[in-house]
Motif scaffolding. Structure first.
Motif, short mmCIF file in Angstrom:
data_model
loop_
_atom_site.label_atom_id
_atom_site.label_comp_id
_atom_site.label_asym_id
_atom_site.label_seq_id
_atom_site.Cartn_x
_atom_site.Cartn_y
_atom_site.Cartn_z
N LYS A 107 9.17 8.55 -4.36
CA LYS A 107 8.55 9.73 -4.99
C LYS A 107 8.15 9.46 -6.43
N SER A 108 8.89 8.60 -7.10
CA SER A 108 8.65 8.37 -8.53
C SER A 108 7.74 7.18 -8.81
N ARG A 109 7.41 6.39 -7.79
CA ARG A 109 6.61 5.18 -7.98
C ARG A 109 5.41 5.18 -7.03
N GLU A 110 4.35 4.58 -7.51
CA GLU A 110 3.16 4.43 -6.67
C GLU A 110 3.33 3.31 -5.65
N GLU A 111 3.98 2.21 -6.08
CA GLU A 111 4.06 1.03 -5.22
C GLU A 111 5.50 0.63 -4.97
N GLY A 112 5.74 0.08 -3.80
CA GLY A 112 7.04 -0.49 -3.49
C GLY A 112 8.00 0.45 -2.79
N GLY A 113 7.83 1.74 -2.94
CA GLY A 113 8.76 2.70 -2.35
C GLY A 113 8.79 2.63 -0.83
N LEU A 114 7.63 2.58 -0.23
CA LEU A 114 7.56 2.50 1.23
C LEU A 114 8.23 1.23 1.73
N GLU A 115 8.07 0.14 1.02
CA GLU A 115 8.69 -1.13 1.42
C GLU A 115 10.22 -1.03 1.40
N VAL A 116 10.76 -0.38 0.38
CA VAL A 116 12.21 -0.22 0.29
C VAL A 116 12.71 0.60 1.47
N VAL A 117 12.03 1.69 1.78
CA VAL A 117 12.41 2.55 2.91
C VAL A 117 12.33 1.77 4.22
N GLU A 118 11.24 1.06 4.44
CA GLU A 118 11.07 0.30 5.68
C GLU A 118 12.13 -0.79 5.81
N MET A 119 12.47 -1.42 4.71
CA MET A 119 13.49 -2.47 4.74
C MET A 119 14.84 -1.90 5.20
N LEU A 120 15.20 -0.74 4.66
CA LEU A 120 16.47 -0.11 5.04
C LEU A 120 16.45 0.33 6.51
#
Length: 177
Positions: free
Chosen positions: A102-115
Motif C-alpha cells: 500500500k505504501s510503495r509503488e514497486e515491489g509490494g506485489l512481489e513480497v506478497v507473492e513470495m510469501l
C-alpha cells in the motif's frame, strides 16, 4: 571473513538475534548468511523465536520493509514459520507485506507473492478481524486478485485456517509442502 566481521559485531555488543533482525530491516543478505552459518545448529528456533519489541520476527520485518532478497533467503530455511503473529496487532508477515504494498509503488506485489508461494495463509485475521485482502488498497486490483486466488486455492484444497493464539505461532513453510 565472516568470523572477523562477526568478532567486530560482538565487540559492539550485537547478538546473533539482533543481527538477524537488522539483516531483515536492511535487506542485508551478507549479514543474514553470516547469522545462518553461525546459528546453523538451532537455526529454525533462532529464526522463529527471535522477535523485536512488538513481536515481529525477521520474516515480519523483511515483509514490512520490502527486503526481497533477505525474505527469499529466509523462506528457503527449513522449519521457518511463515504465519507467526506479532504481539501488537496479531498480524502475519502477509499482513505486513500488504501494508508495504500500500505504501510503495514497486515491489509490494512481489513480497506478497513470495510469501504466498512459501505457504503463507491469506485467510488469517489480525486483531481487527481483517484478512490481508481486507487491507489492500481498493485501487490495487492486481494484489486483490492474487490474495483472493490464494484464499480460494487454500479453501478448495481443504486447508483449515489456523486459530490465533497468544504465542504467535503459525504454520511453517514445511507444513505447506
Amino acid at each position: 571473513m565472516a568470523a572477523i566481521s562477526r568478532g567486530a559485531e560482538e565487540e559492539q555488543g550485537a547478538s546473533l538475534k539482533e543481527l538477524l533482525l537488522e539483516s531483515a530491516r536492511r535487506n542485508n543478505t551478507d549479514l543474514l548468511e553470516e547469522v545462518i552459518s553461525e546459528g546453523a545448529s538451532g537455526l529454525a528456533d533462532l529464526l522463529n523465536n527471535t522477535r523485536d519489541g512488538v513481536g515481529n520476527t525477521a520474516v515480519h520485518l523483511a515483509a514490512k520493509n520490502g527486503s526481497l532478497e533477505v525474505l527469499d533467503l529466509l523462506l528457503d530455511q527449513e522449519g521457518l514459520e511463515v504465519d507467526p503473529l506479532d504481539r501488537m496487532e496479531k498480524e502475519t508477515p502477509l499482513h505486513k507485506a500488504v501494508l508495504y504494498a500500500k505504501s510503495r509503488e514497486e515491489g509490494g506485489l512481489e513480497v506478497v507473492e513470495m510469501l504466498i508461494d512459501a505457504g503463507a495463509d491469506p485467510r488469517i485475521r489480525n486483531k481487527a478481524k481483517q484478512r490481508p485482502v481486507d487491507i489492500v488498497d481498493p485501487r490495487d486490483t492486481e494484489l486483490r486478485v492474487v490474495l483472493q486466488k490464494a484464499e480460494y486455492l487454500m479453501t478448495a484444497g481443504g486447508d483449515i485456517v489456523p486459530e490465533s493464539d497468544d504465542e504467535g505461532d503459525g504454520g511453517s513453510a514445511s507444513d505447506s509442502e
